[in-house]
Design an enzyme around this catalytic site. Structure first.
Site, PDB file in Angstrom:
ATOM      1  CE  LYS A 128       7.493   7.961  -3.019  1.00 36.12           C
ATOM      2  NZ  LYS A 128       6.492   8.225  -4.055  1.00 36.12           N
ATOM      3  CG  ASP A 168       4.509  10.345  -2.115  1.00 35.10           C
ATOM      4  OD1 ASP A 168       4.121   9.759  -3.134  1.00 35.10           O
ATOM      5  OD2 ASP A 168       4.216   9.935  -0.972  1.00 35.10           O
ATOM      6  CB  SER A 381       7.838  13.914 -12.878  1.00 32.97           C
ATOM      7  OG  SER A 381       7.207  14.451 -11.738  1.00 32.97           O
TER       8      SER A 381
HETATM    9  P1  NDP Z   1      -1.084  14.675  -0.092  1.00 33.63           P
HETATM   10  O1  NDP Z   1      -0.153  14.900   1.044  1.00 33.63           O
HETATM   11  O2  NDP Z   1      -1.351  15.808  -1.012  1.00 33.63           O
HETATM   12  O3  NDP Z   1      -2.489  14.137   0.451  1.00 33.63           O
HETATM   13  C1  NDP Z   1      -2.591  12.966   1.171  1.00 33.63           C
HETATM   14  C2  NDP Z   1      -4.037  12.768   1.593  1.00 33.63           C
HETATM   15  O4  NDP Z   1      -4.194  11.477   2.179  1.00 33.63           O
HETATM   16  C3  NDP Z   1      -4.499  13.752   2.648  1.00 33.63           C
HETATM   17  O5  NDP Z   1      -5.879  13.966   2.517  1.00 33.63           O
HETATM   18  C4  NDP Z   1      -4.182  13.014   3.951  1.00 33.63           C
HETATM   19  O6  NDP Z   1      -4.955  13.442   5.054  1.00 33.63           O
HETATM   20  C5  NDP Z   1      -4.548  11.600   3.570  1.00 33.63           C
HETATM   21  N1  NDP Z   1      -3.733  10.631   4.332  1.00 33.63           N
HETATM   22  C6  NDP Z   1      -2.385  10.593   4.459  1.00 33.63           C
HETATM   23  N2  NDP Z   1      -2.006   9.560   5.222  1.00 33.63           N
HETATM   24  C7  NDP Z   1      -3.126   8.921   5.569  1.00 33.63           C
HETATM   25  C8  NDP Z   1      -3.394   7.779   6.340  1.00 33.63           C
HETATM   26  N3  NDP Z   1      -2.408   7.055   6.911  1.00 33.63           N
HETATM   27  N4  NDP Z   1      -4.699   7.399   6.469  1.00 33.63           N
HETATM   28  C9  NDP Z   1      -5.693   8.109   5.897  1.00 33.63           C
HETATM   29  N5  NDP Z   1      -5.500   9.213   5.168  1.00 33.63           N
HETATM   30  C10 NDP Z   1      -4.241   9.608   5.003  1.00 33.63           C
HETATM   31  O7  NDP Z   1      -0.491  13.411  -0.890  1.00 33.63           O
HETATM   32  P2  NDP Z   1      -0.750  12.980  -2.399  1.00 33.63           P
HETATM   33  O8  NDP Z   1      -2.132  13.286  -2.788  1.00 33.63           O
HETATM   34  O9  NDP Z   1       0.368  13.513  -3.198  1.00 33.63           O
HETATM   35  O10 NDP Z   1      -0.530  11.395  -2.312  1.00 33.63           O
HETATM   36  C11 NDP Z   1      -1.596  10.486  -2.026  1.00 33.63           C
HETATM   37  C12 NDP Z   1      -1.212   9.087  -2.467  1.00 33.63           C
HETATM   38  O11 NDP Z   1      -0.926   9.093  -3.876  1.00 33.63           O
HETATM   39  C13 NDP Z   1       0.049   8.499  -1.832  1.00 33.63           C
HETATM   40  O12 NDP Z   1      -0.082   7.115  -1.721  1.00 33.63           O
HETATM   41  C14 NDP Z   1       1.134   8.824  -2.854  1.00 33.63           C
HETATM   42  O13 NDP Z   1       2.253   7.962  -2.741  1.00 33.63           O
HETATM   43  C15 NDP Z   1       0.369   8.583  -4.134  1.00 33.63           C
HETATM   44  N6  NDP Z   1       0.920   9.206  -5.325  1.00 33.63           N
HETATM   45  C16 NDP Z   1       1.111  10.556  -5.395  1.00 33.63           C
HETATM   46  C17 NDP Z   1       1.587  11.137  -6.554  1.00 33.63           C
HETATM   47  C18 NDP Z   1       1.695  12.607  -6.722  1.00 33.63           C
HETATM   48  O14 NDP Z   1       1.953  13.046  -7.852  1.00 33.63           O
HETATM   49  N7  NDP Z   1       1.485  13.416  -5.705  1.00 33.63           N
HETATM   50  C19 NDP Z   1       1.999  10.304  -7.699  1.00 33.63           C
HETATM   51  C20 NDP Z   1       1.684   8.898  -7.554  1.00 33.63           C
HETATM   52  C21 NDP Z   1       1.197   8.396  -6.385  1.00 33.63           C
HETATM   53  P3  NDP Z   1      -4.313  14.452   6.146  1.00 33.63           P
HETATM   54  O15 NDP Z   1      -4.230  15.788   5.455  1.00 33.63           O
HETATM   55  O16 NDP Z   1      -5.261  14.412   7.282  1.00 33.63           O
HETATM   56  O17 NDP Z   1      -2.957  13.891   6.485  1.00 33.63           O
END
Ligand code: NDP
Length: 449
Positions: A128, A168, A381
């Site tokens: 990561k 991510d 992926s």
């Molecule tokens: P994005 O950046 O696309 O979206 C993240 C979302 O979560 C946004 O709506 C953001 O809001 C919100 N967010 C981020 N940090 C916080 C926080 N501290 N408290 C509350 N809301 C928060 O990320 P992903 O959708 O890609 O990832 C989301 C989760 O899924 C993560 O835990 C990631 O590790 C996990 N994940 C992602 C994968 C992927 O393929 N993308 C694969 C497997 C797991 P704002 O826009 O306001 O920051």
């Protein structure tokens, strides 16, 4: 509390060395609590120092990322890549760009990734990376210059047979494109398998964008059917977050007959009792890159509430936390339980605090840990890398079908392991044990490395 003496001793050592890394300690303890059910049967592990090696990353890289903003000022961020475990394949895991990124966060994510990648059955080790850079509010030019600077250091540590990053939080198609472009320019080679989540015109896979959210719902559907005799049809669903995972989890669960009534971003949440209009949400988030509050401004009958944590007060049957780590605490879990929810499927990595997990499981809700239910992203992926290697592109339907098969297999592996451990239906124990056993066997076979 851990009972097994070997695991206890290793955990105390991790605590002593990494006392300033709370997220990492939380992830290790959760996994160790599951491994207690198998470690007694393998005295050879202790002699081989297996668990000590398992918790220690093979390599940690930390670096300076200097870049120039639109006003000509020099900015400096910190970059990381944790190459955790390569026993079953090259390191693989996403890059996160978010101000909260530090070594503890990257280590917890890398550690979880080892088990997740093992569960996919594809040959991928765990890693990561990321940076405390915040893409929010930055111009395209600033994001590009940051990504180029980040890759100018990272390129020497990655490669399709060494380590393959992906997206991510804060790293989507735009960022992956800029990083791939810089990598190609430096090494003078079109090495598609070096990073995944690429655009479709230069080696990306159809269905990769949707894969994590879709995979989450495929896993959830399988668990609901097998353990509760239920489905998404007619269920009210709350999805936290509104990024990549949340958007496509909401889309798939709507296609499966569920009604998503609430979604959030880091500032607050929206509630729409008729079901979220996903076309509108996608436009706000993907095209306009705006706050989720805009939805309530534009959709009559919907509401916006400040404070994203309160989203768990919204009554629902199924909760899918898809934002970030520790986003649901004991209060959130209590609210869900009081409102009669039947299942919590994690889309984010470690979104529930240990207290929330205990409450949810203790109340008989169906619970799936992110490392199992969000593994569809990294699995796809892996499929992107396969397509890059054979220089072919599969159709959306082909990739989606493979994804469905993989998620069903992951569910089965978790369930079967839970039965073998004497905890039928405990998918957390099942995921940790099933993921670990394969890695352990490979590590034992490869000697003390
Ligand atoms: P994005 O950046 O696309 O979206 C993240 C979302 O979560 C946004 O709506 C953001 O809001 C919100 N967010 C981020 N940090 C916080 C926080 N501290 N408290 C509350 N809301 C928060 O990320 P992903 O959708 O890609 O990832 C989301 C989760 O899924 C993560 O835990 C990631 O590790 C996990 N994940 C992602 C994968 C992927 O393929 N993308 C694969 C497997 C797991 P704002 O826009 O306001 O920051």
């Amino acid at each position: 509390m851990l009972q097994n003496e070997y695991l206890k001793r290793v955990y105390e050592e991790v605590q002593r060395r990494d006392s300033h890394e709370p997220e990492f300690l939380q992830a290790v303890l959760e996994v160790f609590e599951s491994l207690e059910l198998v470690v007694d049967k393998h005295p050879e592990w202790e002699k081989a120092g297996l668990i000590e090696r398992f918790v220690e990353p093979e390599r940690v890289v930390e670096f300076r990322v200097p870049w120039v903003d639109d006003n000509g000022n020099t900015r400096v961020n910190r970059g990381y890549r944790v190459q955790y475990n390569s026993a079953i394949g090259p390191y693989k895991g996403g890059l996160r760009f978010h101000p909260s990124v530090n070594l503890s966060v990257i280590k917890f994510l890398g550690f979880e990734q080892i088990l997740k990648n093992s569960l996919t059955t594809l040959p991928m080790g765990g890693g990561k990376g990321g940076s405390d850079f915040d893409p929010k509010g930055k111009s395209d030019g600033e994001v590009m210059r940051f990504c180029q600077s980040f890759m100018t250091e990272l390129y020497r540590h990655i490669g399709q047979f060494t380590d393959t990053p992906a997206g991510d939080i804060g790293v989507g198609a735009r960022e992956v494109g800029y990083m791939f472009g810089q990598y190609k320019r430096i090494v003078d080679r079109f090495d598609g398998g070096v990073i995944t989540g690429k655009g479709l015109t230069f080696g990306g896979s159809l269905a990769r964008t949707q894969a994590t959210g879709y995979g989450l719902c495929y896993f959830g559907a399988e668990a609901l059917k097998h353990l509760k005799g239920e489905s998404y049809a007619g269920k009210t669903v709350v999805v936290s977050g509104s990024g990549n995972v949340a958007q496509y989890a909401a889309e798939k669960c709507t296609q499966l007959g569920g009604k998503v009534v609430a979604m959030s971003d880091s500032q607050g949440y929206i509630y729409d009792p008729r079901g979220i209009d996903l076309k509108k949400l996608f436009d706000i988030k993907q095209r306009r890159r705006a706050r989720i509050s805009v939805y309530a401004d534009e959709v009559p009958g919907s509401e916006y509430h400040e404070g994203c944590r309160n989203i768990w007060n919204v009554k629902c049957d199924i909760a899918m936390p898809c934002a970030s780590q520790n986003e649901m605490d004991a209060e959130g879990a209590k609210a869900l339980i009081a409102n009669g929810a039947i299942a919590v499927f994690e889309g984010a990595n470690m979104p529930l605090t240990p207290e929330a997990i205990a409450l949810v499981q203790g109340s008989g809700l169906l619970y799936s840990p992110g490392k199992a239910s969000n593994a569809g992203g990294v699995a796809t992926s892996g499929l992107e890398m396969s397509q890059n290697s054979i220089r072919m592109s599969w159709s959306f339907e082909e990739v989606d079908e493979k994804l469905q098969g993989i998620m069903k297999n992951i569910y089965k592996a978790c369930y079967d392991a839970s039965v073998e451990c004497g905890r039928p239906g405990d998918l957390m124990v099942g995921a940790n044990v099933a993921g670990f056993l394969k890695v352990a066997e490979a590590m034992m076979a490869q000697g003390v490395v």
